[in-house]
Design an enzyme around this catalytic site. Structure first.
Site, mmCIF file in Angstrom:
data_model
loop_
_atom_site.group_PDB
_atom_site.id
_atom_site.type_symbol
_atom_site.label_atom_id
_atom_site.label_comp_id
_atom_site.label_asym_id
_atom_site.label_seq_id
_atom_site.Cartn_x
_atom_site.Cartn_y
_atom_site.Cartn_z
ATOM 1 N N LYS A 56 0.971 -74.352 2.772
ATOM 2 C CA LYS A 56 0.716 -73.119 2.994
ATOM 3 C C LYS A 56 1.619 -72.138 3.960
ATOM 4 O O LYS A 56 1.724 -72.397 5.052
ATOM 5 C CB LYS A 56 -0.777 -73.282 3.922
ATOM 6 C CG LYS A 56 -1.463 -71.663 3.635
ATOM 7 C CD LYS A 56 -2.404 -71.427 4.780
ATOM 8 C CE LYS A 56 -1.755 -70.351 5.992
ATOM 9 N NZ LYS A 56 -1.568 -69.239 5.837
ATOM 10 N N GLU A 92 4.061 -77.725 16.464
ATOM 11 C CA GLU A 92 5.046 -77.062 17.316
ATOM 12 C C GLU A 92 4.461 -75.754 17.508
ATOM 13 O O GLU A 92 4.237 -75.028 16.795
ATOM 14 C CB GLU A 92 6.311 -76.993 16.574
ATOM 15 C CG GLU A 92 7.174 -78.275 16.376
ATOM 16 C CD GLU A 92 7.281 -79.037 17.638
ATOM 17 O OE1 GLU A 92 7.403 -78.318 18.625
ATOM 18 O OE2 GLU A 92 7.527 -80.373 17.416
ATOM 19 N N CYS A 136 10.721 -69.622 18.414
ATOM 20 C CA CYS A 136 10.097 -70.385 19.586
ATOM 21 C C CYS A 136 11.137 -70.805 20.537
ATOM 22 O O CYS A 136 10.693 -71.218 21.734
ATOM 23 C CB CYS A 136 9.250 -71.217 18.949
ATOM 24 S SG CYS A 136 9.914 -72.434 17.765
ATOM 25 N N GLU A 166 4.288 -66.049 26.023
ATOM 26 C CA GLU A 166 5.213 -65.755 25.182
ATOM 27 C C GLU A 166 5.015 -64.610 24.454
ATOM 28 O O GLU A 166 3.865 -64.147 23.925
ATOM 29 C CB GLU A 166 5.088 -66.985 24.153
ATOM 30 C CG GLU A 166 6.021 -66.878 22.898
ATOM 31 C CD GLU A 166 5.856 -68.131 21.785
ATOM 32 O OE1 GLU A 166 4.817 -68.236 21.356
ATOM 33 O OE2 GLU A 166 7.222 -68.547 21.428
HETATM 34 P P1 ADP Z 1 1.166 -66.079 14.306
HETATM 35 O O1 ADP Z 1 0.457 -65.518 15.474
HETATM 36 O O2 ADP Z 1 2.648 -66.435 14.681
HETATM 37 O O3 ADP Z 1 1.117 -65.593 12.908
HETATM 38 P P2 ADP Z 1 -0.399 -68.379 13.738
HETATM 39 O O4 ADP Z 1 -0.751 -69.573 14.666
HETATM 40 O O5 ADP Z 1 -1.640 -67.382 13.757
HETATM 41 O O6 ADP Z 1 0.662 -67.610 14.361
HETATM 42 O O7 ADP Z 1 -0.002 -68.737 12.421
HETATM 43 C C1 ADP Z 1 0.615 -69.902 12.030
HETATM 44 C C2 ADP Z 1 0.041 -70.417 10.754
HETATM 45 O O8 ADP Z 1 -1.107 -71.117 10.860
HETATM 46 C C3 ADP Z 1 0.105 -69.608 9.691
HETATM 47 O O9 ADP Z 1 0.380 -70.028 8.403
HETATM 48 C C4 ADP Z 1 -1.403 -69.336 9.673
HETATM 49 O O10 ADP Z 1 -2.014 -68.746 8.209
HETATM 50 C C5 ADP Z 1 -2.140 -70.376 10.178
HETATM 51 N N1 ADP Z 1 -3.284 -70.236 10.542
HETATM 52 C C6 ADP Z 1 -4.022 -69.095 11.157
HETATM 53 N N2 ADP Z 1 -5.367 -69.524 11.582
HETATM 54 C C7 ADP Z 1 -5.562 -70.894 11.069
HETATM 55 C C8 ADP Z 1 -6.619 -71.562 11.194
HETATM 56 N N3 ADP Z 1 -7.759 -71.342 11.899
HETATM 57 N N4 ADP Z 1 -6.667 -72.854 10.584
HETATM 58 C C9 ADP Z 1 -5.419 -73.037 9.895
HETATM 59 N N5 ADP Z 1 -4.374 -72.668 9.950
HETATM 60 C C10 ADP Z 1 -4.287 -70.988 10.563
#
Ligand code: ADP
Length: 478
Positions: free
Chosen positions: A173, A248, A282, A380
């Site tokens: 994904k 990470e 990061c 951050e």
């Molecule tokens: P950022 O704020 O940098 O976008 P996120 O942690 O929100 O960081 O996103 C990192 C990845 O995690 C993306 O691919 C996002 O779609 C996914 N993601 C966000 N929320 C969820 C969730 N509840 N469960 C699984 N994956 C998620």
């Protein structure tokens, strides 16, 4: 809904449930394309396909796996300019940085092609007579790969390549902001000779696609890179159902500049580490901790170097800093500029939006002089914002460097072997740099952090085997 850029499930390109436009942060008038998005049900179909393909791929020969990975790596390397152009348009890092990232992704696949052939085990003498003990590694099964937007080719590569090399199947994904890079990488993987279902692409939201991966009992391992909040939440759910998890997350990486440092070199480390890739790494150096006697000279040089940085279109000639990747990220950065000002930190250069020929999320890199307790020095930001903090002496600098909930990367600039050795030993981080920017790592050695930055085994290099395999101990009575 129709889009020519579909999801890849069980060896077929499938129309999504909806579509979304991928924007170009350098030019909001020229979007990158329209990409299919999956929902939870389509994600489940991808997971079932990966589960069904699991046994077949796990028992392929190392040669077959090496050939597949080598072919993927070769094609990425041959097309690195074109993939770099796509990456620059979609994520906004400069063309040179983007081509470098594409090449890195290719090299990662090549590296793990070799690793597939280097699978080894151990043989032990048993404590009992007539018995032999073998210890071998086996794949763990279906891996869910949840990727961020800031390295949309390299991070997926450093998760997908070891997953496949060690015989796992994959549900990938990409982050919502970068479906085009995820699709381009998957298209190359789709033609490399994998059995149907061994690799699947599901573009879509974290809430639907990501959550479906985290919740599915058929997903044996989850490798995630992203924010600390999402990682922490994901960990709870996944651990509860017994999945293996590798996370990470963020960093608030210090670069310490000692009084004896080569100041020009230290300024270059600071500029590159803090601002290149628009600070969206990061491993970015967001805290510049400078020993008192070098402070004024360092700040004066860094201010001028920062002011001179060329901000503009990611594909523009001579551009050093591309746009911020999204409006939401730009707003977050500008919000922190206000927070810093309110807290009493001094903004010495940058921090405002920049107008360019094309409409985009441009921002001038911001340099603050601040205190260790300021929020801009603790949280951050994930943008081109750095704060310089004054340290009384080397011990104070070390204490300030370690005074953070994070522990991904840390750096020190010094000419002293004694200090370099001392800092290497005492910096509480997964990666330590001496006279180098905190960001910018090799692709064949372990990557990862401590404290709130990471969870689980390291990524990259042969250390990746810790996460992507499980150990079997076999006893034979001859
Ligand atoms: P950022 O704020 O940098 O976008 P996120 O942690 O929100 O960081 O996103 C990192 C990845 O995690 C993306 O691919 C996002 O779609 C996914 N993601 C966000 N929320 C969820 C969730 N509840 N469960 C699984 N994956 C998620």
């Amino acid at each position: 809904m129709q889009s020519s850029f579909r999801n890849y499930i069980n060896g077929r390109w499938e129309t999504g449930v909806t579509t979304a436009i991928s924007e170009n942060p350098s030019d909001l008038g020229s979007p990158v394309g329209e990409y299919a998005r999956a929902d939870a049900a389509q994600t489940d179909a991808a997971i079932r396909a990966a589960s069904q393909a699991s046994a077949a791929w796990a028992f392929t020969t190392p040669q077959r796996r090496a050939d597949v990975l080598d072919q993927i790596g070769s094609e990425i390397l041959a097309r690195k300019d074109e993939l770099g152009d796509l990456l620059a348009r979609e994520e906004g890092k400069t063309l040179a940085e983007s081509i470098g990232e594409a090449a890195r992704a290719g090299n990662i696949f090549k590296f793990f092609a070799g690793e597939a052939l280097r699978a080894t085990g151990e043989k032990f003498a048993s404590v009992r007579p007539g018995i032999e003990v073998d210890v071998t590694r086996e794949p763990i099964g279906v891996i869910g790969i949840i990727a961020p937007w800031n390295f949309p080719l390299a991070i997926p590569a450093w998760k997908i390549a070891p997953a496949l090399a060690y015989g796992n199947t994959v549900v990938f994904k990409p982050a919502e902001l970068v479906p085009a890079c995820g699709w381009a990488l998957s298209e190359i993987i789709s033609r490399a000779g994998l059995p149907a279902g061994a690799f699947n692409l599901v573009n879509g939201s974290g809430r639907q696609v990501g959550q479906a991966i985290v919740d599915s009992p058929l997903v044996d391992g989850i490798s995630f890179t992203g924010s600390q909040a999402t990682g922490a939440q994901l960990l709870k759910t996944a651990v509860e159902r017994g999945a293996k998890v590798q996370l990470e997350m963020g960093g608030k990486n210090p670069l310490v500049v000692l009084a004896d440092a080569d100041l020009d070199q230290a300024v270059e480390c600071a500029v590159q580490g803090a601002f290149f890739s628009t600070g969206q790494r990061c491993t970015a150096s967001s805290r510049l901790i400078v020993e008192s006697t070098a402070y004024d000279a360092f700040v004066a040089k860094l201010r001028e170097r920062t002011r001179a940085l060329k901000v503009g279109h990611a594909l523009g000639r001579g551009i050093e800093i591309g746009p911020v990747a999204s409006r939401a990220q730009l707003e977050q950065n500008l919000g922190y500029i206000e927070i810093g000002r309110h807290e009493g930190a001094e903004l010495v250069v940058g921090g405002a939006t920049v107008e360019c020929a094309t409409p985009g999320h441009y921002m001038a890199p911001a340099l603050f002089l601040g205190e260790p307790q300021h929020r801009i020095a603790r949280e951050e930001i994930f943008g081109p914002v750095a704060v310089v903090i004054r340290a009384d002496d080397a011990d104070h600098a070390l204490a300030l460097a370690n005074d953070t909930p994070y522990g991904l990367c840390a750096g020190v600039c010094t000419r002293s072997l004694k200090q370099a050795t001392h800092f290497k030993r005492h910096l509480q981080a997964g990666m330590v740099m001496v006279n180098l920017p905190t960001a910018g790592v090799d692709y064949h050695v372990p990557f990862g952090g401590r404290k709130a930055s990471s969870h689980g085994p390291r990524e990259q290099g042969r250390y990746a085997a810790e996460f992507y395999t499980t150990v079997k101990t076999a006893y034979t009575h001859a």
